[in-house]
Design an enzyme around this catalytic site. Structure first.
Site, PDB file in Angstrom:
ATOM      1  N   ASP A  95       8.029   9.492   1.532  1.00  0.00           N
ATOM      2  CA  ASP A  95       8.400   8.072   1.579  1.00  0.00           C
ATOM      3  C   ASP A  95       7.305   7.099   1.149  1.00  0.00           C
ATOM      4  O   ASP A  95       7.314   5.936   1.535  1.00  0.00           O
ATOM      5  CB  ASP A  95       8.829   7.732   3.012  1.00  0.00           C
ATOM      6  CG  ASP A  95       7.774   8.157   4.035  1.00  0.00           C
ATOM      7  OD1 ASP A  95       6.612   8.356   3.634  1.00  0.00           O
ATOM      8  OD2 ASP A  95       8.121   8.279   5.227  1.00  0.00           O
ATOM      9  N   GLU A 117      11.652  16.547   1.806  1.00  0.00           N
ATOM     10  CA  GLU A 117      11.562  15.836   3.104  1.00  0.00           C
ATOM     11  C   GLU A 117      12.410  14.560   3.068  1.00  0.00           C
ATOM     12  O   GLU A 117      11.954  13.459   3.378  1.00  0.00           O
ATOM     13  CB  GLU A 117      10.117  15.505   3.483  1.00  0.00           C
ATOM     14  CG  GLU A 117       9.946  15.287   4.975  1.00  0.00           C
ATOM     15  CD  GLU A 117       8.550  14.807   5.361  1.00  0.00           C
ATOM     16  OE1 GLU A 117       7.989  13.968   4.654  1.00  0.00           O
ATOM     17  OE2 GLU A 117       8.029  15.279   6.374  1.00  0.00           O
ATOM     18  N   GLU A 130       7.734   2.378   4.360  1.00  0.00           N
ATOM     19  CA  GLU A 130       8.201   3.767   4.158  1.00  0.00           C
ATOM     20  C   GLU A 130       9.688   3.946   4.474  1.00  0.00           C
ATOM     21  O   GLU A 130      10.391   4.710   3.803  1.00  0.00           O
ATOM     22  CB  GLU A 130       7.362   4.746   4.997  1.00  0.00           C
ATOM     23  CG  GLU A 130       5.935   4.953   4.501  1.00  0.00           C
ATOM     24  CD  GLU A 130       4.967   3.882   4.955  1.00  0.00           C
ATOM     25  OE1 GLU A 130       5.394   2.960   5.704  1.00  0.00           O
ATOM     26  OE2 GLU A 130       3.785   3.934   4.571  1.00  0.00           O
ATOM     27  N   HIS A 214      -3.718   6.607  12.636  1.00  0.00           N
ATOM     28  CA  HIS A 214      -3.934   5.955  11.347  1.00  0.00           C
ATOM     29  C   HIS A 214      -2.865   4.925  10.988  1.00  0.00           C
ATOM     30  O   HIS A 214      -3.015   4.180  10.060  1.00  0.00           O
ATOM     31  CB  HIS A 214      -3.981   7.012  10.232  1.00  0.00           C
ATOM     32  CG  HIS A 214      -2.622   7.543   9.890  1.00  0.00           C
ATOM     33  ND1 HIS A 214      -1.930   8.381  10.738  1.00  0.00           N
ATOM     34  CD2 HIS A 214      -1.810   7.337   8.820  1.00  0.00           C
ATOM     35  CE1 HIS A 214      -0.764   8.681  10.181  1.00  0.00           C
ATOM     36  NE2 HIS A 214      -0.657   8.063   9.026  1.00  0.00           N
ATOM     37  N   ARG A 216      -0.510   1.864  10.386  1.00  0.00           N
ATOM     38  CA  ARG A 216      -0.744   0.419  10.323  1.00  0.00           C
ATOM     39  C   ARG A 216      -0.258  -0.269  11.597  1.00  0.00           C
ATOM     40  O   ARG A 216      -0.890  -1.184  12.106  1.00  0.00           O
ATOM     41  CB  ARG A 216      -0.006  -0.142   9.110  1.00  0.00           C
ATOM     42  CG  ARG A 216      -0.586  -1.390   8.527  1.00  0.00           C
ATOM     43  CD  ARG A 216       0.092  -1.666   7.203  1.00  0.00           C
ATOM     44  NE  ARG A 216      -0.516  -0.888   6.136  1.00  0.00           N
ATOM     45  CZ  ARG A 216      -1.499  -1.349   5.372  1.00  0.00           C
ATOM     46  NH1 ARG A 216      -1.975  -2.555   5.563  1.00  0.00           N
ATOM     47  NH2 ARG A 216      -2.013  -0.599   4.416  1.00  0.00           N
ATOM     48  N   HIS A 247     -10.008   7.265  10.918  1.00  0.00           N
ATOM     49  CA  HIS A 247      -9.381   6.731   9.707  1.00  0.00           C
ATOM     50  C   HIS A 247     -10.457   6.013   8.877  1.00  0.00           C
ATOM     51  O   HIS A 247     -11.335   5.360   9.436  1.00  0.00           O
ATOM     52  CB  HIS A 247      -8.302   5.732  10.157  1.00  0.00           C
ATOM     53  CG  HIS A 247      -7.452   5.243   9.042  1.00  0.00           C
ATOM     54  ND1 HIS A 247      -7.868   4.272   8.159  1.00  0.00           N
ATOM     55  CD2 HIS A 247      -6.204   5.587   8.652  1.00  0.00           C
ATOM     56  CE1 HIS A 247      -6.911   4.051   7.276  1.00  0.00           C
ATOM     57  NE2 HIS A 247      -5.892   4.835   7.559  1.00  0.00           N
TER      58      HIS A 247
HETATM   59  N1  UDP Z   1      -5.104  15.689   8.082  1.00  0.00           N
HETATM   60  C1  UDP Z   1      -6.274  16.266   7.591  1.00  0.00           C
HETATM   61  N2  UDP Z   1      -7.479  15.809   8.088  1.00  0.00           N
HETATM   62  C2  UDP Z   1      -7.560  14.797   9.017  1.00  0.00           C
HETATM   63  C3  UDP Z   1      -6.354  14.228   9.505  1.00  0.00           C
HETATM   64  C4  UDP Z   1      -5.136  14.698   8.998  1.00  0.00           C
HETATM   65  O1  UDP Z   1      -6.240  17.178   6.767  1.00  0.00           O
HETATM   66  O2  UDP Z   1      -8.667  14.416   9.403  1.00  0.00           O
HETATM   67  C5  UDP Z   1      -3.819  16.186   7.554  1.00  0.00           C
HETATM   68  C6  UDP Z   1      -2.877  16.664   8.623  1.00  0.00           C
HETATM   69  O3  UDP Z   1      -3.078  18.019   8.909  1.00  0.00           O
HETATM   70  C7  UDP Z   1      -1.509  16.391   8.032  1.00  0.00           C
HETATM   71  C8  UDP Z   1      -1.733  15.221   7.122  1.00  0.00           C
HETATM   72  O4  UDP Z   1      -3.137  15.121   6.936  1.00  0.00           O
HETATM   73  O5  UDP Z   1      -1.038  17.459   7.250  1.00  0.00           O
HETATM   74  C9  UDP Z   1      -1.171  14.006   7.788  1.00  0.00           C
HETATM   75  O6  UDP Z   1      -1.540  12.897   7.135  1.00  0.00           O
HETATM   76  P1  UDP Z   1      -1.433  11.469   7.811  1.00  0.00           P
HETATM   77  O7  UDP Z   1      -1.634  11.604   9.278  1.00  0.00           O
HETATM   78  O8  UDP Z   1      -2.342  10.603   7.021  1.00  0.00           O
HETATM   79  O9  UDP Z   1       0.046  10.996   7.439  1.00  0.00           O
HETATM   80  P2  UDP Z   1       1.496  11.229   8.047  1.00  0.00           P
HETATM   81  O10 UDP Z   1       1.726  12.677   8.259  1.00  0.00           O
HETATM   82  O11 UDP Z   1       1.620  10.435   9.302  1.00  0.00           O
HETATM   83  O12 UDP Z   1       2.375  10.686   6.972  1.00  0.00           O
END
Ligand code: UDP
Length: 379
Positions: A95, A117, A130, A214, A216, A247
């Site tokens: 998204d 997804e 998103e 992380h 917003r 972050h």
């Molecule tokens: N992730 C990572 N290192 C970190 C934090 C997260 O590799 O320090 C990975 C985590 O395993 C997951 C992805 O990043 O697969 C998630 O990304 P994020 O939390 O940014 O976004 P969301 O999943 O909420 O869209």
């Protein structure tokens, strides 16, 4: 043999797309990777790790701070790449603005789009933008790959033809299990950055809490509340050690660091604020943690694949499946709520064990091969 163009720009997209990239390559298909540049710092080590190019990349000017400016730049970049590659199909994931731009580019060029997804919804304005991005991609794509029944139902409710919807599970589980398998035999210290390695060695006997935030919607006051709650937990539980990869946003970091300023030194020794972790390190720590406190969607999914309980730092989630299955609880960002729920997990073994659900509701690690089967059969 068909030509695929996989478009992505952020960390979670790269992680989730890597499984399909690997399978299509193994099957001898031609797949090009276009990196839109939405994330820079964390993207390239992931591409290296997964051995997936990128073949094309956009240099965003980053001078235009608006969402419209970003979307315009992304669309122009996608457009040029489609003209060069002339793909038979475009793959987009989730998204992000990159995914929306790539889907729109595919539509303009009459190239069919496969949406991985698909179907996640909160039914609210947040997460912004998103929620609207995924809804719009739903109108543009030819194939929809929802991870779960709930996501499939969302798409059916929006009137999408059933034959275009294929419930396949989430490729994030493929990636997490694949990485876990690659790393489980390696010694943990080698995978971790120095600061985290020293911290883990110094807190060997402690129970590990992995924290990430992380979103917003949690920037500003909520993140300070989360940090205060973590500080309270460190005071209450002397056998607790916390690793929190921060972050990259400077104001988010400042808020977190300030919230911990008054923490007494004995507790501070059990807190490791660190840089974003490489994916293998993240998966290693996730597999070793007692539970995780997170607002990340991907980490909720990965934690469930590794049977780790999750306390979700949000008011709502588009991943209700894990909450319904008993593996996660929505605790929001209220200090009392976080401390109370974490305390239940830390004090009550029965409740803790019940949250280590044995079957992951998001997939079985075979989602990418299902997607590849469907696409190669239908193209
Ligand atoms: N992730 C990572 N290192 C970190 C934090 C997260 O590799 O320090 C990975 C985590 O395993 C997951 C992805 O990043 O697969 C998630 O990304 P994020 O939390 O940014 O976004 P969301 O999943 O909420 O869209």
């Amino acid at each position: 043999m068909k030509t695929y163009l996989a478009c992505m720009g952020t960390r979670p997209e790269i992680i989730k797309m890597s499984a399909i990239h690997r399978i299509l390559k193994e099957r001898g298909e031609k797949i090009y990777v276009f990196h839109t540049g939405q994330h820079e710092e964390v993207a390239y080590s992931l591409y290296d790790f997964f051995n997936m190019g990128p073949d094309f990349q956009l240099q965003l000017t980053r001078e235009i701070p608006t969402l419209s400016g970003l979307t315009a730049e992304l669309l122009e970049g996608v457009d040029k790449t489609i003209e060069k590659v002339k793909p038979d199909v475009i793959l987009v994931q989730g998204d992000t603005s990159s995914a929306l731009a790539a889907a729109l580019g595919g539509y303009y060029h009459n190239v069919p789009v496969a949406h991985i997804e698909a179907g996640l919804r909160t039914g609210q304005r947040d997460p912004f933008p998103e929620e609207k991005n995924r809804e719009l991609i739903g109108r543009l794509a030819r194939w929809h790959f929802p991870p779960t029944q709930q996501a499939k139902d969302n798409l059916l409710r929006e009137g999408l033809p059933e034959k275009s919807i294929h419930q396949v599970g989430n490729t994030v589980i493929d990636s997490a299990l694949w990485v876990h398998k690659q790393t489980v035999d390696q010694s943990t210290p080698k995978l971790l950055p120095d600061d985290v390695r020293h911290f883990m060695e110094g807190n060997r006997a402690s129970r590990l809490l992995l924290v990430t935030a992380h979103r917003r919607e949690n920037w500003g006051a909520p993140i300070k509340l989360i940090a205060t709650a973590v500080g309270t937990l460190l005071k209450l539980y002397k056998d607790l050690a916390v690793v929190w990869p921060l972050h990259p946003n400077p104001s988010v970091r400042k808020d977190i660091q300030e919230a911990f300023k008054s923490l007494d030194p004995a507790c501070r020794d059990r807190l490791c604020l660190t840089e974003p972790l490489e994916y293998p390190a993240l998966i290693t720590l996730l597999s070793k943690c007692f539970f995780t406190l997170t607002d990340s969607g991907g980490i909720q999914e990965e934690a469930s694949a590794l049977s780790r309980p999750v306390l979700i730092l949000r008011e709502e989630t588009e991943r209700q499946e894990l909450v319904k299955a008993g593996g996660a609880l929505l605790v929001g960002t209220d200090i009392r709520s976080i401390v109370e729920h974490a305390s239940v997990l830390l004090n009550h073994e029965r409740t803790y064990k019940a949250m280590q659900i044995p079957v992951c509701p998001f997939g079985d690690g075979k989602s990418a091969s299902r997607i590849a089967d469907i696409l190669t059969n239908q193209l």
